[in-house]
Structure formats: C-alpha cells, structure tokens
Motif scaffolding. Sequence first.
Motif, PDB file in Angstrom:
ATOM      1  N   ARG A   1       0.839  -1.202   0.000  1.00  0.00           N
ATOM      2  CA  ARG A   1       0.000   0.000   0.000  1.00  0.00           C
ATOM      3  C   ARG A   1       0.868   1.244   0.000  1.00  0.00           C
ATOM      4  NH1 ARG A   1      -5.163   1.144   3.907  1.00  0.00           N
ATOM      5  NH2 ARG A   1      -5.103   3.417   3.877  1.00  0.00           N
ATOM      6  N   GLY A   2       0.524   2.187  -0.875  1.00  0.00           N
ATOM      7  CA  GLY A   2       1.297   3.423  -0.959  1.00  0.00           C
ATOM      8  C   GLY A   2       1.460   3.854  -2.411  1.00  0.00           C
TER       9      GLY A   2
ATOM     10  N   ALA B   1      -6.924   0.760  -7.176  1.00  0.00           N
ATOM     11  CA  ALA B   1      -5.563   1.252  -7.389  1.00  0.00           C
ATOM     12  C   ALA B   1      -5.653   2.243  -8.537  1.00  0.00           C
ATOM     13  CB  ALA B   1      -4.599   0.116  -7.728  1.00  0.00           C
ATOM     14  N   SER B   2      -4.786   3.238  -8.546  1.00  0.00           N
ATOM     15  CA  SER B   2      -4.925   4.291  -9.551  1.00  0.00           C
ATOM     16  C   SER B   2      -3.566   4.701 -10.110  1.00  0.00           C
ATOM     17  CB  SER B   2      -5.647   5.498  -8.943  1.00  0.00           C
ATOM     18  OG  SER B   2      -4.939   5.988  -7.811  1.00  0.00           O
TER      19      SER B   2
ATOM     20  N   PHE C   1       1.827  11.816   0.019  1.00  0.00           N
ATOM     21  CA  PHE C   1       0.602  11.458  -0.700  1.00  0.00           C
ATOM     22  C   PHE C   1      -0.192  10.409   0.099  1.00  0.00           C
ATOM     23  CE2 PHE C   1      -0.241  12.879  -5.118  1.00  0.00           C
ATOM     24  CZ  PHE C   1       0.750  13.814  -5.253  1.00  0.00           C
ATOM     25  N   GLU C   2       0.490   9.372   0.566  1.00  0.00           N
ATOM     26  CA  GLU C   2      -0.196   8.322   1.314  1.00  0.00           C
ATOM     27  C   GLU C   2      -0.833   8.896   2.579  1.00  0.00           C
ATOM     28  OE1 GLU C   2      -1.001   5.362   0.564  1.00  0.00           O
ATOM     29  OE2 GLU C   2      -1.532   4.456   2.487  1.00  0.00           O
TER      30      GLU C   2
ATOM     31  N   TYR D   1       3.194   7.414 -11.219  1.00  0.00           N
ATOM     32  CA  TYR D   1       2.968   6.721  -9.943  1.00  0.00           C
ATOM     33  C   TYR D   1       1.912   5.629 -10.110  1.00  0.00           C
ATOM     34  CZ  TYR D   1       4.700  10.767  -7.075  1.00  0.00           C
ATOM     35  OH  TYR D   1       5.418  11.781  -6.483  1.00  0.00           O
ATOM     36  N   LEU D   2       2.171   4.445  -9.573  1.00  0.00           N
ATOM     37  CA  LEU D   2       1.104   3.493  -9.273  1.00  0.00           C
ATOM     38  C   LEU D   2       0.678   3.761  -7.825  1.00  0.00           C
ATOM     39  CD1 LEU D   2      -0.564   0.833  -9.889  1.00  0.00           C
ATOM     40  CD2 LEU D   2       1.200  -0.296  -8.551  1.00  0.00           C
ATOM     41  N   CYS D   3      -0.598   4.014  -7.645  1.00  0.00           N
ATOM     42  CA  CYS D   3      -1.139   4.326  -6.319  1.00  0.00           C
ATOM     43  C   CYS D   3      -1.891   3.085  -5.835  1.00  0.00           C
ATOM     44  CB  CYS D   3      -2.080   5.524  -6.402  1.00  0.00           C
ATOM     45  SG  CYS D   3      -1.514   6.839  -7.534  1.00  0.00           S
ATOM     46  N   GLU D   4      -1.265   2.341  -4.929  1.00  0.00           N
ATOM     47  CA  GLU D   4      -1.862   1.099  -4.413  1.00  0.00           C
ATOM     48  C   GLU D   4      -2.640   1.441  -3.140  1.00  0.00           C
ATOM     49  OE1 GLU D   4      -3.569  -1.779  -3.909  1.00  0.00           O
ATOM     50  OE2 GLU D   4      -2.095  -2.428  -5.419  1.00  0.00           O
ATOM     51  N   HIS D   5      -3.958   1.357  -3.240  1.00  0.00           N
ATOM     52  CA  HIS D   5      -4.801   1.805  -2.133  1.00  0.00           C
ATOM     53  C   HIS D   5      -5.252   0.674  -1.212  1.00  0.00           C
ATOM     54  CE1 HIS D   5      -4.710   5.596  -4.156  1.00  0.00           C
ATOM     55  NE2 HIS D   5      -5.397   5.171  -5.192  1.00  0.00           N
ATOM     56  N   ARG D   6      -5.029  -0.577  -1.613  1.00  0.00           N
ATOM     57  CA  ARG D   6      -5.418  -1.708  -0.759  1.00  0.00           C
ATOM     58  C   ARG D   6      -4.240  -2.174   0.091  1.00  0.00           C
ATOM     59  NH1 ARG D   6     -10.104  -4.543  -1.730  1.00  0.00           N
ATOM     60  NH2 ARG D   6      -9.822  -4.944   0.493  1.00  0.00           N
ATOM     61  N   ASN D   7      -4.554  -2.786   1.217  1.00  0.00           N
ATOM     62  CA  ASN D   7      -3.490  -3.350   2.060  1.00  0.00           C
ATOM     63  C   ASN D   7      -2.781  -4.504   1.354  1.00  0.00           C
ATOM     64  OD1 ASN D   7      -4.139  -1.535   4.096  1.00  0.00           O
ATOM     65  ND2 ASN D   7      -5.634  -2.934   5.025  1.00  0.00           N
TER      66      ASN D   7
END
Lengths: 138, 138, 138
Positions: free
Chosen positions: B14-15, B47-48, B63-64, B119-125
């Motif tokens: 995540r991050g 994820a975005s 950002f996180e 950026y890959l934005c990983e929003h899940r744990n």
Amino acid sequence: MIIQKEITLSSKPRGFHLITNEILDNISEIKNMEVGLMNILIKHTSASLTINEDADPLVRKDFENYFNKFIPEGEDYYTHTGEGDDDMPAHLKTSVLGCSLNIPIKKGQLNLGTWQGIYLCEHRNRGGNRNIVITIIN
Amino acid sequence: MIIQKEITLSSKPRGFHLITNEILDNISEIKNMEVGLMNILIKHTSASLTINEDADPLVRKDFENYFNKFIPEGEDYYTHTGEGDDDMPAHLKTSVLGCSLNIPIKKGQLNLGTWQGIYLCEHRNRGGNRNIVITIIN
Amino acid sequence: MIIQKEITLSSKPRGFHLITNEILDNISEIKNMEVGLMNILIKHTSASLTINEDADPLVRKDFENYFNKFIPEGEDYYTHTGEGDDDMPAHLKTSVLGCSLNIPIKKGQLNLGTWQGIYLCEHRNRGGNRNIVITIIN
C-alpha cells in the motif's frame, strides 16, 4: 496524422485562470479538421489543468478557496517541506485535478459545452512560466 | 497506427510507487516514433495512476498520509464494507486520482517534464498484481 | 480513422449512475475494431464521468455520501451562490472527478477490468439531460 507542439504560458499568480483563448491562439491547425482529439499536458508537478465554468470569475475564486481548505498548508503530516509551505499542497492539488486534458475537435473547433473553459491551476505562490505540450490527432 | 499491449505489475505494498521505468521497459516500440500519444489504463477499481514529482520519495509518503486523512477508513457513512475497511476508501481514492493517463511521445521518448514521473497508487493493504493496458497512437 | 458522435443521456437524479450499457448501445462501430481508443467527454460543468466498481450499488451510494461530506454545500467561503447551494459544490466535484475518460478498445469491446464500469456523476439536484461527445480512434 498527429501534430505536436510546445508552448509556454506566461507566469500567472496563484489561483485558477481561464486559458481557453491562449490555447486556441496556438492551434490554428485545427481550423480545417472535421473531427479530431486534442491532448494538452502541463509539464509540471505543482500546477494543473481542468475544465470548468468559464462565465463567472467567482467560480475560479471559489476553486482557490476550496482547495486551500481541503488541501491545507503547514500540516504536521507533511515531510516534504524543503521547498516552502505551498509546495507539497501544490503537488497534491496537481494530482487531484490532473496534469492533462483530452478535448474532442469538431468542424475546426474544440467541441466543448457552452459553459466549459480550460483552466490553468497555478498552485505555487511564484510558479513562473509553465510549459504545455499540445498533441492533436486527426 | 495503434499498438496495444497488456502488462502485469508485480504486487506492491500500500502506498505510492514510481513506475516510470517499469512502463518504459515495456514500450520499446516508441523508440523510433517522432510524435505520438500513449494511454495507460489500470484495470482495477482500488488502485490508480497519477503523474507527480519523481525526485524526493517523501512526496510519495506525504501522498499516502494526505489521502488516508481526507479519504478516511471506518467512517459510519460507508455502507459498502464487506471487503474490509480499506476497500471503500480505495474506490474513492481511485476516482479522485483516476485510472488512466495520457502522455505525449516525442522523438522516441515520453514527453514529460523534468520532474514528472508515473505513480502506481496502491490503495489496498494487499492489492496483489495489477494489470495495465498500454495503447500507443502514432 | 476517427469517428465522433454526440449522444444525450436522459435526466437522472442526483447521485452516481452506471452508464456502461448506455454508452455501449451507442458505439456499435467498435464491433469490428481490433484495437482503438475511445474518449468520452461530458459537455457540462456540474456533472462528471468516472470509472469504478460496477457490481455493488452501495459503492455508488457511498460515493454520493463521501463527496457531499468533503465538498459540502452552504459553506461561507462560497461566493458563486446565485444558482443554488448545490451549484458551486457541483463545479468542484466535476473537476475532482473529471469530465472525460479514455478507454482502450480491443477485439470489438471496451478493454476494461472485470469490475470496471462507467459512472455518470450527477451533482445537481435537477441536472436535466446531459450531452456526451464520443470520439473513437482506430
């Protein structure tokens, strides 16, 4: 056919600015296009592009006030602070609003709605000139 | 000419992660292109993708922290809760940041600004592998 | 080859609505395309487009609740108030979510992930019909 060019927008104060005409002044190539698609990308990480209401300047003032409130400066959870209090919020605003737009072209014009205009969103106190890449596919 | 390919990015914590080089490794086709436009779309809803400052890793840490604060977990106004506390905020973050990017190509390279990275934005744990569609027009 | 058409979506109540099928009904031209890219742009400044989870309707309900909380109505920092309390927040929501999408096309279909659907985000109490420009490159 793809056309690409780069333009420099003159330095603007912090805030939201209508730049539709500045963009149009630089894309006379679309005049004879029946249909197409234009991408514009701002080559910076502390200023952004969006499309919104182009009639009442108060809308742009309210954008500045809203984003300052919901992406505040000087919070203790910021660790990237070396470039000033306006820097990290500017990065966040840029990603929330986005650094590029895609706009359809029809019969020699941008095919936007009646009230839609292009905003340059200057998030720094002293952002300086801003460079934009325009890519047109037709 | 249009090229399309799909790639899988390995699982990331995540991050916010800089993936410019992972993307570049998969688009050797652009090397001989004078001008073009690349679209990348992440085929997920938690994820975005965004473009922002690629130099200081603290920007990605901030950002996180920021997004966790302004799109919080465990609020009582969430009703879609069956997949864990991190799920509904992940959907919201994905729409605020966006699932696709459009990047101009010039002289065989991505035509980004000096400080811009992907950026890959990983929003899940535990998001697992993430699939991306790359479409290149030239 | 570039195709462009405009469609009108019937009036929808305030909230987030899945419109994937309404879009698909209007792009039968993609059936024979091997690869391509579709842009859809909503020609308004108080309704937006996004891609998110298309399975559980509660996700869309939570979107409405979240955005109402974080882009609230009736705040004293709004000065563009002549069109009603829902108007200025609608402009802000539109720029946060965005007015256009780019979606890859593959083998006659939209190349989206299993759970991805297209949302019309109606931010006004009475938004009326909404016009959308569809541009397809292949």
